[in-house]
Design a protein around this motif. Structure first.
Motif, PDB file in Angstrom:
ATOM      1  N   GLY A 469      86.017  42.968  32.525  1.00 46.75           N
ATOM      2  CA  GLY A 469      86.959  42.124  31.805  1.00 46.75           C
ATOM      3  C   GLY A 469      87.985  41.435  32.676  1.00 46.75           C
ATOM      4  N   ARG A 470      87.790  41.456  33.981  1.00 50.31           N
ATOM      5  CA  ARG A 470      88.713  40.793  34.884  1.00 50.31           C
ATOM      6  C   ARG A 470      87.988  39.662  35.593  1.00 50.31           C
ATOM      7  N   ALA A 471      88.725  38.920  36.423  1.00 56.83           N
ATOM      8  CA  ALA A 471      88.083  37.790  37.104  1.00 56.83           C
ATOM      9  C   ALA A 471      87.119  38.258  38.192  1.00 56.83           C
ATOM     10  N   HIS A 472      87.466  39.330  38.867  1.00 55.52           N
ATOM     11  CA  HIS A 472      86.557  39.911  39.857  1.00 55.52           C
ATOM     12  C   HIS A 472      85.998  41.209  39.288  1.00 55.52           C
ATOM     13  N   SER A 473      84.740  41.432  39.509  1.00 59.19           N
ATOM     14  CA  SER A 473      84.174  42.692  39.039  1.00 59.19           C
ATOM     15  C   SER A 473      84.401  43.809  40.052  1.00 59.19           C
ATOM     16  N   ASP A 474      84.683  43.421  41.283  1.00 59.34           N
ATOM     17  CA  ASP A 474      84.692  44.405  42.360  1.00 59.34           C
ATOM     18  C   ASP A 474      85.709  43.977  43.418  1.00 59.34           C
ATOM     19  N   MET A 475      86.633  44.860  43.739  1.00 58.37           N
ATOM     20  CA  MET A 475      87.578  44.589  44.823  1.00 58.37           C
ATOM     21  C   MET A 475      87.429  45.684  45.865  1.00 58.37           C
ATOM     22  N   ARG A 476      87.424  45.288  47.120  1.00 65.41           N
ATOM     23  CA  ARG A 476      87.264  46.276  48.190  1.00 65.41           C
ATOM     24  C   ARG A 476      88.376  46.091  49.212  1.00 65.41           C
ATOM     25  N   ASP A 477      89.072  47.196  49.476  1.00 67.01           N
ATOM     26  CA  ASP A 477      90.146  47.189  50.467  1.00 67.01           C
ATOM     27  C   ASP A 477      89.687  47.947  51.708  1.00 67.01           C
ATOM     28  N   ASN A 478      89.876  47.350  52.854  1.00 71.15           N
ATOM     29  CA  ASN A 478      89.703  48.039  54.138  1.00 71.15           C
ATOM     30  C   ASN A 478      91.088  48.217  54.745  1.00 71.15           C
ATOM     31  N   GLY A 497     105.034  53.457  62.205  1.00 72.64           N
ATOM     32  CA  GLY A 497     103.764  53.327  61.497  1.00 72.64           C
ATOM     33  C   GLY A 497     103.410  51.875  61.258  1.00 72.64           C
ATOM     34  N   TYR A 498     102.123  51.595  61.267  1.00 74.67           N
ATOM     35  CA  TYR A 498     101.635  50.243  60.963  1.00 74.67           C
ATOM     36  C   TYR A 498     100.378  50.373  60.124  1.00 74.67           C
ATOM     37  N   GLU A 499     100.299  49.541  59.091  1.00 76.78           N
ATOM     38  CA  GLU A 499      99.120  49.548  58.223  1.00 76.78           C
ATOM     39  C   GLU A 499      98.679  48.129  57.953  1.00 76.78           C
ATOM     40  N   MET A 500      97.382  47.909  58.111  1.00 79.04           N
ATOM     41  CA  MET A 500      96.804  46.603  57.794  1.00 79.04           C
ATOM     42  C   MET A 500      95.746  46.810  56.709  1.00 79.04           C
ATOM     43  N   ASN A 501      95.847  46.030  55.666  1.00 76.34           N
ATOM     44  CA  ASN A 501      94.960  46.177  54.513  1.00 76.34           C
ATOM     45  C   ASN A 501      94.367  44.825  54.175  1.00 76.34           C
ATOM     46  N   LYS A 502      93.058  44.755  54.225  1.00 73.38           N
ATOM     47  CA  LYS A 502      92.373  43.505  53.855  1.00 73.38           C
ATOM     48  C   LYS A 502      91.594  43.755  52.568  1.00 73.38           C
ATOM     49  N   ARG A 503      91.922  42.969  51.564  1.00 71.27           N
ATOM     50  CA  ARG A 503      91.266  43.123  50.271  1.00 71.27           C
ATOM     51  C   ARG A 503      90.345  41.933  50.029  1.00 71.27           C
ATOM     52  N   LYS A 504      89.122  42.245  49.653  1.00 66.45           N
ATOM     53  CA  LYS A 504      88.141  41.195  49.349  1.00 66.45           C
ATOM     54  C   LYS A 504      87.654  41.364  47.921  1.00 66.45           C
ATOM     55  N   GLY A 505      87.377  40.243  47.278  1.00 67.94           N
ATOM     56  CA  GLY A 505      86.890  40.281  45.913  1.00 67.94           C
ATOM     57  C   GLY A 505      85.423  39.906  45.833  1.00 67.94           C
ATOM     58  N   PHE A 506      84.739  40.524  44.884  1.00 68.65           N
ATOM     59  CA  PHE A 506      83.319  40.234  44.674  1.00 68.65           C
ATOM     60  C   PHE A 506      83.077  40.054  43.185  1.00 68.65           C
ATOM     61  N   GLY A 507      82.029  39.342  42.889  1.00 66.10           N
ATOM     62  CA  GLY A 507      81.683  39.173  41.487  1.00 66.10           C
ATOM     63  C   GLY A 507      82.683  38.337  40.732  1.00 66.10           C
ATOM     64  N   PHE A 508      83.199  37.285  41.394  1.00 68.71           N
ATOM     65  CA  PHE A 508      84.185  36.430  40.738  1.00 68.71           C
ATOM     66  C   PHE A 508      83.536  35.644  39.611  1.00 68.71           C
ATOM     67  N   SER A 509      84.220  35.582  38.465  1.00 70.56           N
ATOM     68  CA  SER A 509      83.704  34.874  37.303  1.00 70.56           C
ATOM     69  C   SER A 509      84.701  33.820  36.870  1.00 70.56           C
ATOM     70  N   GLU A 510      84.380  32.580  37.098  1.00 69.48           N
ATOM     71  CA  GLU A 510      85.270  31.514  36.639  1.00 69.48           C
ATOM     72  C   GLU A 510      85.283  31.462  35.119  1.00 69.48           C
ATOM     73  N   MET A 511      84.174  31.896  34.521  1.00 67.05           N
ATOM     74  CA  MET A 511      84.106  31.892  33.059  1.00 67.05           C
ATOM     75  C   MET A 511      85.151  32.823  32.463  1.00 67.05           C
ATOM     76  N   ALA A 512      85.390  33.950  33.149  1.00 65.83           N
ATOM     77  CA  ALA A 512      86.395  34.887  32.651  1.00 65.83           C
ATOM     78  C   ALA A 512      87.752  34.214  32.581  1.00 65.83           C
ATOM     79  N   LEU A 513      88.047  33.356  33.550  1.00 61.50           N
ATOM     80  CA  LEU A 513      89.314  32.624  33.534  1.00 61.50           C
ATOM     81  C   LEU A 513      89.304  31.575  32.433  1.00 61.50           C
ATOM     82  N   GLU A 514      88.188  30.869  32.313  1.00 62.95           N
ATOM     83  CA  GLU A 514      88.115  29.799  31.310  1.00 62.95           C
ATOM     84  C   GLU A 514      88.261  30.345  29.897  1.00 62.95           C
TER      85      GLU A 514
END
Lengths: 767, 319
Positions: A469-478, A497-514
């Motif tokens: 039910g969201r725009a991305h079906s899958d989010m992955r953080d490294n 301390g230092y932390e770097m977090n890269k988040r990528k989205g998968f399964g994006f649905s423009e229809m969900a936004l529309e």
């Protein structure tokens, strides 16, 4: 009065009669330490409190009750070789009173708590609505009639600046009241230590919330209302657990049940601009309701909304731990959560003009509800396993896996048609949708103690979240982490301390936004692709045992990015600095001071447009941005002089916190609006003033020990709040709430300044 | 005066009854303490490499004074040092140390041990209930050990803390977080109704961010705010995910502890058509009914059921 006197006399006699035997028994207990280890301590503190406030008194009290009167506190501890007993009472008789007791022995541990927490919104709030029943608010009939009939000289709710210059009819009808609520918690827990390894615990906690809170209850875009929502609900929590532990490991199994019950499950309230349900006598889709009623106020005579539904939650959990060789520990937990809610649904609408066959013919789904109850259910399955090992003094390893499932198994509710604001039936083309969330997290780190007293740790984490039910079906953080900790040095503590977090989205649905009518370039920031960088440094210098100097700095930056991202939150940054000193030259003197500064900033982007097929929807000249920048300062200072003057303790404390919050609109659309003048010659976009506040508190306490048993005390507290918030509306030229500003009838609750002082004079009895 | 009388009499009566109750407990315990004296567990005795507690106290009497009212001195707890080897339960066998005239190399000085070693010592007993998940927890990984926060012999606050209160202790590392209790909108921490451990188990937990209740952020928050728990007929997606998407639980200068002021917070996600992405500024505030979207409760004056709605019409959280 006579009964009260008798009660007080009896209580005092009881207390004095029993104090004597305690003293006698205490004396009889003064034996050589080897044969009697009993320890009895306590403080009975009684005195008087006086409070004086100018301005927003409720904000001064907020979570406390500082009214004038007697103030009684009690603390008692008795420890022997066979048991410990303790009892505490604070602010006896007031809305923030608290009572607790505990008993511990070799076999049984018991504790009790009763705690009240008030939340005071406003003492200068008012409302024209009258509470006519549980969850029912009514308005003056004559006033509503006059407003609906547009009687000359009568104003219901102002919708223009000119109208706002006059008073609404409801201003004079509003009655002042205290907008407050209170949370009362009563809890017990018992642990039976069957053996030194096995313990069984049972706990009960019942929490009730009563009173009122500000609540929105509106009928149209231009006719908003804020009411006091009556609160009368209770949560009962019961838990049972058995835990077994020895030198090799432990195992725990537990069940927790929670039942939330709300006595007021719907709110009904009169419409201040209508006394009858609007009807134009026409047929759908042009009537008999007003198709624009959700905007122009031609809607129902009263409204009804649901409030908090009853719900139950049951959790069964397991926890285990095993200790292995080489300082290795494996622990894990598993739980299943079942959350249900099956309240009776309120009808589609209270509007009699809509509840009739001619409308049902055009909107057949509104003739009756698809089902009578919610049938809402969520099941959670959660587990984690942790591995931690220190095979050598130089190296440490840790790894973790966590899984969370939030499965919404509610039966979807068919709402292809619904009624907006109880005013207008509409086609929505949708049904309710529960959101499933499945999260898997893996984390691993290795630490190296290569330098004396310092440990370098590097770690990696992977977080995978699947959502429906969201725009991305899958989010992955490294996530990559590195920290350096220097501890054990008597002169220095250093943590970086230092932390770097890269988040990528998968399964994006423009229809969900529309489907939600959103711009295709929007990304919701809780699931948008993002680069996050965070760094922090903490440095404590201890040149001698009497001084420590601390400095810390932290920086965080979130940059939202990803293909197609154009709107929403674009970035968010935080920076904080703190520097402080603590100085304890002797056991009798302690001084400390800390200054902190924080900056928060964020940038978001949007587009003001009509929906497709309007060309505005894809017109970049209608884009605008908001730059929010907040600066916060904190200061705290303390000085303790404990017995520096014989038998006298003196304490001073000062705390300061302020905020300067700027909201700056920009972008081509704002430039257009600022260049466009309205009929009065004003630009149609004008900058907002900053929202500022400044809070400071000064405390001073004096305690004199007249003898080993008796002491006297004075305490003084001064607070000052200055606040400037454009969203708080006052009567012109005053600090008094205005309830009838543009577009709404409200309670007047807002953010206003105050100055307050509270003084205490007390006598202590030590035993 | 009426409210003063009422409060004073109510309080005096209650305090008198409580004092009576406590005194009765004291009397009863005095009656039983004689029995307790007879049944008292013997102080740790010299045996083998152990010197016995009396030997320790011969030089370190001040240490005993600090411990005697604390949990380590509770002889009725069979797992406590008082019921086992006394001082030597933690500091190790001390006969050699005593016979050598107090040679510090022959005894465990806990504060001198590396952090992880002192923590291993403590968790040799404190390895259950809320301490069960210590190994590998966030503080353990950062070398913030038991003795970083607790002191057995020189505690200033309960439970065995090195500072008078939890916020004061936690502020030694988390100053920016603790400063938030002074924010305009805050949880009742500075009013002493809540502490850091009301929400967090700093020793390790099943939840993220060391939250002690539940296994997700929402489960933690709704353990107290159960009216928001739902599940609702109509869900607001970010609510089902994490309360901290919209709220700062430690304190905020925005109403309702939001991370940003409404309507701007809502406009971060609601970029659609018509009124959600309208520019709400001073012009709207002063000139039209759109002021109701930027003053007071802002968006929530209409969309009040923002955490979820149980109404059939709850699609937009209006009812």
């Amino acid at each position: 009065m006579r009964n009260r006197l008798m009660i007080v006399t009896a209580a005092l006699l009881l207390a004095s009669a029993t104090l004597a035997p305690v003293q006698a028994s205490a004396q009889s207990q003064e034996q050589p330490a080897a044969s009697a280890a009993a320890s009895t301590k306590g403080i009975f503190d009684v005195g008087f409190r006086g409070t004086s406030v100018t301005g927003d008194e409720a904000r001064y009290e907020r979570y406390s009750d500082l009214q004038n009167g007697a103030n009684i506190n009690l603390s008692f501890r008795k420890q022997t070789d066979t048991y410990l007993f303790g009892a505490d009472a604070q602010n006896v008789g007031y809305r923030d009173q608290q009572y607790s007791a505990l008993y511990k022995s070799g076999k049984v541990n018991f504790s009790f708590l009763y705690d009240s927490i008030p939340l005071n919104y406003g003492y200068n709030t008012s409302t024209p609505w009258v509470e006519s029943g549980k969850g029912k608010w009514t308005l003056d009939t004559a006033a509503r009639t006059a407003v609906q009939n547009k009687q000359a000289g009568i104003l219901g709710i102002a919708t223009t600046a000119a109208q706002a210059a006059q008073a609404s009819i409801y201003r004079a009808l509003a009655k002042p009241f205290n907008l407050t609520q209170k949370r009362d918690s009563l809890g017990f827990d018992v642990t039976y230590n069957a053996t030194s390894e096995l313990g069984i615990t049972a706990a009960v906690l019942s929490t009730a919330k009563t009173g009122y809170q500000p609540w929105g209850a509106s009928f149209a875009f231009s006719y908003a209302n804020e009411l006091p929502l009556p609160l009368d609900h209770r949560t009962n929590d019961i838990s049972l657990a058995a835990e077994w532990a020895n030198q090799k490991g432990m195992f725990r199994v537990a069940w927790e049940g929670s039942w939330f019950k709300n006595q007021i499950q719907s709110l009904e309230w009169d419409n201040p601009v209508r006394i009858t349900d609007f009807s134009n006598g026409r047929e759908p889709l042009l009537g008999p309701y007003d198709p624009s009623g959700y905007s122009n106020g031609n809607g129902p005579a009263f409204g009804r909304q649901s409030t908090f539904p009853d719900s139950n939650q049951n959790t069964v959990s397991f926890l285990a731990l095993v200790k292995l060789a080489k300082r290795t520990v494996i622990n894990g937990a598993f739980s299943v959560v079942d959350n249900t809610q099956n309240d009776t649904l309120i009808p589609w609408t209270s509007n009699s003009v809509i509840n009739q066959p001619v409308v049902w013919a055009a909107f057949p789904e509104l003739a009756k509800l698809e089902r009578a109850t919610a049938e809402a259910k969520v099941r959670g399955v959660n587990g984690q396993v942790n591995f931690s090992s220190r095979p050598t003094n130089k190296v440490g390893i840790s790894a973790k896996y966590r899984h969370n499932t939030h499965a919404n198994i509610s039966r979807p509710f068919n709402a292809v048609e619904y009624v907006r604001f109880d005013a207008v039936p509409e086609e929505t083309g949708s049904e309710s949708e529960g959101h499933d969330i499945v999260r898997d997290t893996v984390d691993a780190s290795v630490s190296f103690s290569l330098m004396p007293l310092s440990t370098l740790r590097v770690g990696y984490g992977y977080d995978n979240v699947n959502r429906t039910g969201r725009a991305h079906s899958d989010m992955r953080d490294n996530i990559f982490r590195v920290t350096l900790d220097t501890t054990g040095n008597p002169y220095l503590v250093l943590r970086v301390g230092y932390e770097m977090n890269k988040r990528k989205g998968f399964g994006f649905s423009e229809m969900a936004l529309e489907e939600g009518g959103a711009q295709p370039g929007l990304r919701f920031y809780d699931e948008a692709e993002r680069d996050r960088n965070r760094a922090n440094l903490l440095f404590t210098l201890m040149p001698t045992s009497t001084v420590d100097i601390t400095a810390s700095v932290a920086y965080g930056k979130d940059a939202y990015k990803g293909p197609g991202l154009e709107f929403g939150l674009l970035d968010a940054n935080t920076t904080s600095y703190n520097v402080g000193i603590n100085f304890t030259p002797t056991d009798q003197v302690a001084f400390g001071a800390n200054f902190g500064r924080e900056n928060f900033s964020s940038l978001q982007k949007s587009r003001a447009a009509s929906p497709p097929p309007s060309p505005q929807f894809s017109d970049p000249t209608r884009d605008w941005t908001l730059d929010n920048d907040e600066k916060v300062n904190n200061v705290d200072v303390y000085l303790d002089l404990m017995n520096l003057i014989s038998k006298t303790d003196i304490k001073f404390g000062y705390v300061f916190s302020d905020s300067d919050n700027a909201y700056v609109h920009g972008g081509p659309w704002v430039a257009t609006l600022r260049a466009t003048l309205d009929a009065t010659g004003q630009p149609t976009s004008q900058a907002l003033p900053n929202v500022t506040n400044s809070w400071q508190q000064l405390r001073a306490e004096l305690r004199v020990h007249a003898s080993a048993k008796v002491g006297f005390g004075l305490e003084y507290r001064y607070e000052k709040l200055d606040v400037s918030d454009y969203a708080t509306i006052n009567l012109p030229g005053t600090d008094q709430p205005r309830i009838d500003y543009l577009g709404a009838i409200t309670t007047g609750y807002g953010n206003r300044p105050y100055k307050g002082s509270t003084g205490f004079a007390r006598i202590f009895y030590f035993f | 005066m009426h409210s003063f009388c009422k409060t004073f009499f109510r309080g005096a009566a209650l305090a008198g009854l409580v004092a009576g109750l406590l005194a009765s407990a004291g009397t009863a315990s005095a009656a039983t303490s004689g029995k307790a004296t007879v049944q008292q567990a013997p102080a740790a005795k010299a045996q083998g490499e152990y010197a016995g507690q009396d030997t320790c106290l011969g030089c370190h009497e001040d240490k005993a004074a600090a411990v005697k009212d604390g949990p380590h001195a509770r002889a009725f707890n069979p797992n406590s040092p008082a019921a086992t080897a006394g001082c030597e339960s933690c500091h190790g066998a001390g006969k050699a140390h005593a016979e050598a005239g107090g040679d510090k190399s022959l005894i465990k000085g806990i504060s001198k041990l590396p952090v992880n070693q002192s923590s291993e010592l403590c968790t040799s007993c404190h390895d259950r209930k809320k301490h069960a998940l210590w190994a590998g927890s966030q503080h353990d990984q950062r070398n913030v050990g038991c003795t970083s926060c607790h002191s057995v012999h020189a505690a200033k606050g309960a439970p065995q803390l090195k500072a008078k209160s939890e916020p004061e202790l936690c502020a030694s590392c988390h100053k920016a977080i603790v400063n938030k209790q002074s924010r305009f909108n805050h949880m009742p921490v500075r009013e002493s109704k809540l502490g850091c451990s009301s929400c967090h188990n700093v020793h390790g937990s099943t939840n993220m961010k060391l939250l002690k209740a539940g296994t997700t952020v929402d489960e933690s928050c709704t353990s107290c705010h159960s009216e928001k728990r739902g599940p609702y007929l109509w869900e607001h997606a970010p609510v089902a995910d994490a309360c901290v998407t919209c709220h700062d639980p430690h304190g905020s200068n925005n109403d309702r502890m939001l991370v940003a002021k409404a309507p701007f917070l809502c406009q971060r996600c609601h970029v659609t058509a018509r009124h959600p992405p309208t520019v709400y500024d001073s012009y709207a505030l002063k000139n039209s009914s759109a002021a109701n979207r930027i003053s007071g409760r802002s968006c929530l004056v209409c969309h009040q059921l923002i955490h979820g709605s149980n109404s059939p019409n709850g699609k937009a959280f209006l009812r």
